[in-house]
Design a protein around this motif. Sequence first.
Motif, mmCIF file in Angstrom:
data_model
loop_
_atom_site.group_PDB
_atom_site.id
_atom_site.type_symbol
_atom_site.label_atom_id
_atom_site.label_comp_id
_atom_site.label_asym_id
_atom_site.label_seq_id
_atom_site.Cartn_x
_atom_site.Cartn_y
_atom_site.Cartn_z
ATOM 1 N N ASN A 4 72.605 -31.839 55.208
ATOM 2 C CA ASN A 4 71.888 -30.604 55.529
ATOM 3 C C ASN A 4 71.301 -30.014 54.240
ATOM 4 N N VAL A 5 69.989 -30.116 54.109
ATOM 5 C CA VAL A 5 69.280 -29.588 52.943
ATOM 6 C C VAL A 5 68.470 -28.379 53.396
ATOM 7 N N ALA A 6 68.628 -27.258 52.709
ATOM 8 C CA ALA A 6 68.058 -25.994 53.189
ATOM 9 C C ALA A 6 66.548 -25.920 53.044
ATOM 10 N N ASN A 7 65.964 -26.603 52.058
ATOM 11 C CA ASN A 7 64.544 -26.396 51.752
ATOM 12 C C ASN A 7 63.773 -27.706 51.721
ATOM 13 N N ARG A 8 63.936 -28.520 52.747
ATOM 14 C CA ARG A 8 63.110 -29.727 52.839
ATOM 15 C C ARG A 8 61.630 -29.326 52.907
ATOM 16 N N ILE A 9 60.775 -30.197 52.409
ATOM 17 C CA ILE A 9 59.387 -29.797 52.170
ATOM 18 C C ILE A 9 58.579 -29.658 53.452
ATOM 19 N N TYR A 10 58.662 -30.626 54.361
ATOM 20 C CA TYR A 10 57.754 -30.589 55.508
ATOM 21 C C TYR A 10 57.910 -29.319 56.347
ATOM 22 N N PRO A 11 59.121 -28.886 56.691
ATOM 23 C CA PRO A 11 59.222 -27.621 57.429
ATOM 24 C C PRO A 11 58.683 -26.427 56.636
ATOM 25 N N THR A 12 58.704 -26.524 55.324
ATOM 26 C CA THR A 12 58.222 -25.430 54.484
ATOM 27 C C THR A 12 56.711 -25.279 54.567
ATOM 28 N N ILE A 13 55.988 -26.400 54.608
ATOM 29 C CA ILE A 13 54.527 -26.342 54.533
ATOM 30 C C ILE A 13 53.844 -26.589 55.875
ATOM 31 N N ARG A 14 54.590 -26.954 56.905
ATOM 32 C CA ARG A 14 54.013 -27.415 58.169
ATOM 33 C C ARG A 14 52.972 -26.463 58.745
ATOM 34 N N ASP A 15 53.257 -25.174 58.771
ATOM 35 C CA ASP A 15 52.381 -24.217 59.443
ATOM 36 C C ASP A 15 51.110 -23.902 58.669
ATOM 37 N N GLN A 16 50.916 -24.540 57.514
ATOM 38 C CA GLN A 16 49.739 -24.257 56.699
ATOM 39 C C GLN A 16 48.672 -25.337 56.818
ATOM 40 N N ASP A 17 48.849 -26.337 57.675
ATOM 41 C CA ASP A 17 47.821 -27.374 57.798
ATOM 42 C C ASP A 17 46.730 -26.920 58.767
ATOM 43 N N SER A 18 45.694 -27.738 58.892
ATOM 44 C CA SER A 18 44.524 -27.311 59.664
ATOM 45 C C SER A 18 44.846 -27.088 61.136
ATOM 46 N N TYR A 19 45.711 -27.929 61.716
ATOM 47 C CA TYR A 19 46.033 -27.781 63.140
ATOM 48 C C TYR A 19 46.694 -26.436 63.408
ATOM 49 N N HIS A 20 47.730 -26.098 62.640
ATOM 50 C CA HIS A 20 48.466 -24.861 62.892
ATOM 51 C C HIS A 20 47.625 -23.629 62.556
ATOM 52 N N LEU A 21 46.802 -23.712 61.518
ATOM 53 C CA LEU A 21 45.943 -22.579 61.193
ATOM 54 C C LEU A 21 44.900 -22.351 62.286
ATOM 55 N N GLU A 22 44.293 -23.429 62.779
ATOM 56 C CA GLU A 22 43.302 -23.274 63.843
ATOM 57 C C GLU A 22 43.939 -22.714 65.112
ATOM 58 N N ARG A 23 45.149 -23.151 65.402
ATOM 59 C CA ARG A 23 45.829 -22.720 66.622
ATOM 60 C C ARG A 23 46.036 -21.208 66.647
ATOM 61 N N ASN A 24 46.249 -20.612 65.474
ATOM 62 C CA ASN A 24 46.529 -19.174 65.395
ATOM 63 C C ASN A 24 45.392 -18.395 64.734
ATOM 64 N N TRP A 25 44.202 -19.011 64.641
ATOM 65 C CA TRP A 25 43.149 -18.404 63.831
ATOM 66 C C TRP A 25 42.671 -17.062 64.395
ATOM 67 N N GLY A 26 42.892 -16.821 65.670
ATOM 68 C CA GLY A 26 42.514 -15.525 66.216
ATOM 69 C C GLY A 26 43.177 -14.368 65.499
ATOM 70 N N ALA A 27 44.347 -14.620 64.874
ATOM 71 C CA ALA A 27 45.044 -13.568 64.139
ATOM 72 C C ALA A 27 44.347 -13.213 62.833
ATOM 73 N N PHE A 28 43.356 -14.012 62.420
ATOM 74 C CA PHE A 28 42.636 -13.756 61.169
ATOM 75 C C PHE A 28 42.038 -12.353 61.159
ATOM 76 N N TRP A 29 41.616 -11.857 62.328
ATOM 77 C CA TRP A 29 40.944 -10.558 62.391
ATOM 78 C C TRP A 29 41.890 -9.423 62.752
ATOM 79 N N GLN A 30 43.153 -9.693 62.959
ATOM 80 C CA GLN A 30 44.084 -8.648 63.394
ATOM 81 C C GLN A 30 44.548 -7.786 62.230
#
Length: 726
Positions: free
Chosen positions: A700-726
């Motif tokens: 059990n490693v607390a800070n593995r890299i992929y879960p740390t950066i996952r939400d910053q790729d193009s798919y996840h950013l596009e999925r929530n991009w409507g929040a850009f204007w909130q």
Amino acid sequence: MLRKNLRAGVAVTALATLGVWGNGAVATAQQTPMPRPSLNLYGGTGLIDMPGAQPQPDGQVSAGVSYFGNTLRRNFSFQILPRVSGSLRYSTIYDWGQQDNPGYDLFDRSFDLQFLLLEENRNSWQPAVALGFRDLLGTGVYSSEYLVGTKTLLDDFTLTGGIGWGRLSGVGNVKNPFCSLSDSFCERDRDFGNGGKPAIDQYFHGEDMGFFGGVEWRTPVENLTFKAEYSSDAYEREQAGPDSEFERNSPFNFGLEYSPNSALTMGAYYMYGSTVGVNVSLSANPKEPPVPQNLGAGPMPVNSRPEHYSRDGSWVNNPAARETLIQAIRDALRTDYIVVDEIRLKADAVDIFIINQRINQAPKAIGRTARVLAVGMPYSIETFRITTVEDGLPTTTVEIARSDIEDLVDQPDAGEESWQAVSLTGAVPSLEGEIWRRDVYPLYDWAILPVPVIQIFGGNEGFKPQLSLEFRGSVKLSRGLSFSGRIRQPVLGAFDVDEDDIDDPEKRELPQVRSNSSNYYAGYDPKLMRLTGDYLTKLDRNTYTRATVGYIERQFAGLSGEVLWKPVEQDWGVGMEVNWVKQRDPDDFMGFTDYDVVTGHASLYWNTGYKGLEAQFDAGRYLAGDWGGTVSVSRRFANGWAIGAFATKTNVSSDDFGEGSFDKGVTLVIPLRWSTPFETREAISGSLRSLSSDGGAVLNVANRIYPTIRDQDSYHLERNWGAFWQ
């Protein structure tokens, strides 16, 4: 015989009625929105003890407890996809009895899957039809398969009928039609040994099949439902225990359920002509937050630059002007808990590295930053390049033109249009040239927090809560270099040592790396959960690395290294992790045992792009020295909810592994933002697993890299991009 045939005939008639009513329209079928389908005592959609065919709303999550006779069930269910649902169950059957122990209580884990074959058509008589499998990976206690149909009539009535095999063929004495295909279909093994493996060769087997059915009536009393059913479960084994007092005197069950709101349902039932049953369930949907999500301060208004604005960039050569400008930007972003880590100013462009401390959606933090820049930057600056930093790692750079922000800010389709206007690249490890960099190191942080821990589906208690206080402290020496620790002090409900966790090398084929976990968490002594030095950095735009040394987790300490290659625009990435660890002594605060091991994995991460489904494939060496692989699949929702499952198979045999045959479980992440009206990035996470076993155990490693950066790729950013204007 006549009585049995009559009972079966009633159920057959119910099922046949659903299937043969023609295409006549139902007059009021589309008049009233239907309530969410109710749950049965197994935790899935259904009547009382029998299943139903209607699916829950997509993503619906339910947890509940039911009890009747000598059976206690703790259920967790999830509508995995619109047509697929699953249930995980931990049951206690009291007075099950064994040859040498008449009062033996059985503790059983089981997993169900149900597939919707045909959707209900409310404009005709077409019912919903589903195919289900109970106890798919268990020991066979509840093993059964069924085909069931459900139809809503006159808005207030729901009729269900079905055919069952295995446990659901206990009454009726109707010949299994598959026996005509092969004599082997007439044979069914009801004892699956250690369980944990699909018994495909037993599906739809058995000499008989049974019929079940029933009705659900939503009464005129608001939120009150009446249920009645005919059950095809004979409960033979529950009655066979020498000390068992449960009697199945009738196949009919009746009950009332009350739902004061969409989240809570309480039910009381008269079961099998002999006993009273109860059921309490809680439900939630990741797509439906229980509180308003847009409270708090609104974004900074954006005004366009004058038509003939000055493009003079000479200000950039004035150190005092640059310093004043940077401080103003920092102060403005601080109100949204966005920290400026680096900034580089040019006459026509600004590069800024930000640390988002509180906002749950990354596009919202990027949008808030873009608005501040649009308001505060000199007119000559046209290009904004905003980079998010996660745990010291610059992840993604979002480039957007200032003029696009000015043109789109008040447009109704600004979300989609602005996404088309931005460009994304992997961030550089650090800005170069004449830059401003935050100078706050060493940076100290500490907190004392209450930590509730709930042990579910574990041991013989099934459910046990604990409350601890945890001290968390850290010191950061640079952006990616830090030292941190956690010490936990149990306050209420200390866990006990499981007698099965006491080490006996002669009885174990594997080193005891997880099966002795209760030794590490038992009692009221303080527990050193973690004490490590960590260094995270980037080698280039797409390659990340991590190095960790110290007490990595409660049971192991040592060295851990990781590298990940994951381009921002790509839906997959690959990683490698290698660890050398030594087992800690549960009775010594900082001591060790003699066991050490080199463990590690190669990993493939894949975002399928379908309804938030993501997969991870790991192959390598595990903590007990065994070799094998793990498959993990999770469904991640846009707001941060994630529900997944994993399975690990190694070169450890099923017999050596023990109960469950191989390691598997369910994972759950609930963002606190979903249930609170203010911004936070904190989340509650946990796992439900079959057992804590030694085969297939991972560090059990607390800070593995992929879960740390996952939400910053193009798919996840596009999925929530409507929040850009909130």
